[in-house]
Design a protein around this motif. Structure first.
Motif, PDB file in Angstrom:
ATOM      1  N   SER A 194     -18.130  33.499  -0.910  1.00  0.00           N
ATOM      2  CA  SER A 194     -18.636  32.548   0.091  1.00  0.00           C
ATOM      3  C   SER A 194     -19.655  33.211   1.018  1.00  0.00           C
ATOM      4  N   LYS A 195     -19.364  34.437   1.445  1.00  0.00           N
ATOM      5  CA  LYS A 195     -20.306  35.130   2.333  1.00  0.00           C
ATOM      6  C   LYS A 195     -21.551  35.562   1.572  1.00  0.00           C
ATOM      7  N   LEU A 196     -21.383  35.923   0.303  1.00  0.00           N
ATOM      8  CA  LEU A 196     -22.531  36.292  -0.517  1.00  0.00           C
ATOM      9  C   LEU A 196     -23.463  35.096  -0.701  1.00  0.00           C
ATOM     10  N   LYS A 197     -22.899  33.908  -0.932  1.00  0.00           N
ATOM     11  CA  LYS A 197     -23.718  32.702  -1.102  1.00  0.00           C
ATOM     12  C   LYS A 197     -24.460  32.352   0.183  1.00  0.00           C
ATOM     13  N   LYS A 198     -23.742  32.370   1.314  1.00  0.00           N
ATOM     14  CA  LYS A 198     -24.391  32.041   2.599  1.00  0.00           C
ATOM     15  C   LYS A 198     -25.509  33.036   2.913  1.00  0.00           C
ATOM     16  N   GLY A 199     -25.225  34.319   2.731  1.00  0.00           N
ATOM     17  CA  GLY A 199     -26.230  35.337   2.998  1.00  0.00           C
ATOM     18  C   GLY A 199     -27.424  35.212   2.075  1.00  0.00           C
ATOM     19  N   SER A 200     -27.183  34.890   0.805  1.00  0.00           N
ATOM     20  CA  SER A 200     -28.272  34.753  -0.160  1.00  0.00           C
ATOM     21  C   SER A 200     -29.155  33.552   0.154  1.00  0.00           C
ATOM     22  N   VAL A 201     -28.544  32.437   0.553  1.00  0.00           N
ATOM     23  CA  VAL A 201     -29.331  31.248   0.906  1.00  0.00           C
ATOM     24  C   VAL A 201     -30.208  31.546   2.127  1.00  0.00           C
ATOM     25  N   LEU A 202     -29.624  32.180   3.136  1.00  0.00           N
ATOM     26  CA  LEU A 202     -30.408  32.523   4.329  1.00  0.00           C
ATOM     27  C   LEU A 202     -31.509  33.537   4.001  1.00  0.00           C
ATOM     28  N   LEU A 203     -31.227  34.455   3.097  1.00  0.00           N
ATOM     29  CA  LEU A 203     -32.251  35.421   2.687  1.00  0.00           C
ATOM     30  C   LEU A 203     -33.379  34.720   1.935  1.00  0.00           C
TER      31      LEU A 203
ATOM     32  N   TRP B 111     -23.509  41.702   5.697  1.00  0.00           N
ATOM     33  CA  TRP B 111     -22.850  42.898   6.211  1.00  0.00           C
ATOM     34  C   TRP B 111     -21.340  42.807   6.000  1.00  0.00           C
ATOM     35  N   GLN B 112     -20.801  41.583   5.969  1.00  0.00           N
ATOM     36  CA  GLN B 112     -19.364  41.365   5.838  1.00  0.00           C
ATOM     37  C   GLN B 112     -18.929  41.066   4.416  1.00  0.00           C
ATOM     38  N   VAL B 113     -19.806  41.162   3.457  1.00  0.00           N
ATOM     39  CA  VAL B 113     -19.540  40.672   2.116  1.00  0.00           C
ATOM     40  C   VAL B 113     -18.577  41.547   1.315  1.00  0.00           C
ATOM     41  N   ARG B 114     -18.436  42.786   1.663  1.00  0.00           N
ATOM     42  CA  ARG B 114     -17.612  43.734   0.900  1.00  0.00           C
ATOM     43  C   ARG B 114     -16.123  43.463   1.095  1.00  0.00           C
TER      44      ARG B 114
END
Length: 134
Positions: free
Chosen positions: A65-74, A111-114
């Protein structure tokens, strides 16, 4: 283990140092050459090789979920940054500011994805092999 942690510290500082030297060589604008892109490409290739040798998917280490949100914002950041390169289109630097806003949001999630034990722990020092502290 300790060996992997030592290697990660060395690679992190090597990536920082090489990127900084490439940026200095490029005068931070990449108009003369594209040394920064070569450094980034090198570390992407090393990342892929690491997981190819291990035979596992790197995605198992990440919260989707965090990877998807971060990727969309990127992705939004990349689009705004592209439009900010055209001075006639972005006379008031609105797209440039939006790209920085989206980048900040992307980094917040990425940053929180791990996953794992390391999440949420405060790292006080970096130690190089041999017990040397930075």
């Amino acid at each position: 283990g300790s060996k992997g942690a030592d290697l990660n510290v060395i690679l992190r500082y090597l990536a920082f140092a090489l990127t900084w030297m490439a940026q200095l060589r490029d005068d931070y604008w990449m108009k003369k050459n594209h040394a920064t892109l070569y450094v980034i490409g090198l570390f992407v290739v090393l990342y892929v090789i690491k997981f190819a040798v291990e035979g596992v998917s790197p995605l198992r280490y990440y919260e989707s979920s965090k990877l998807k949100k971060g990727s969309v914002l990127l992705g939004c950041c990349a689009v705004c940054f592209y439009f900010s390169l055209n001075d006639s289109l972005d006379r008031y630097r609105i797209f440039h500011g939006l790209s920085q806003l989206f980048l900040g949001g992307a980094l917040f999630f990425l940053w929180q994805v791990r996953k794992g034990d390391e999440v949420g722990r405060y790292k006080k020092t970096d130690q190089l092999p041999g017990g040397l502290e930075l």
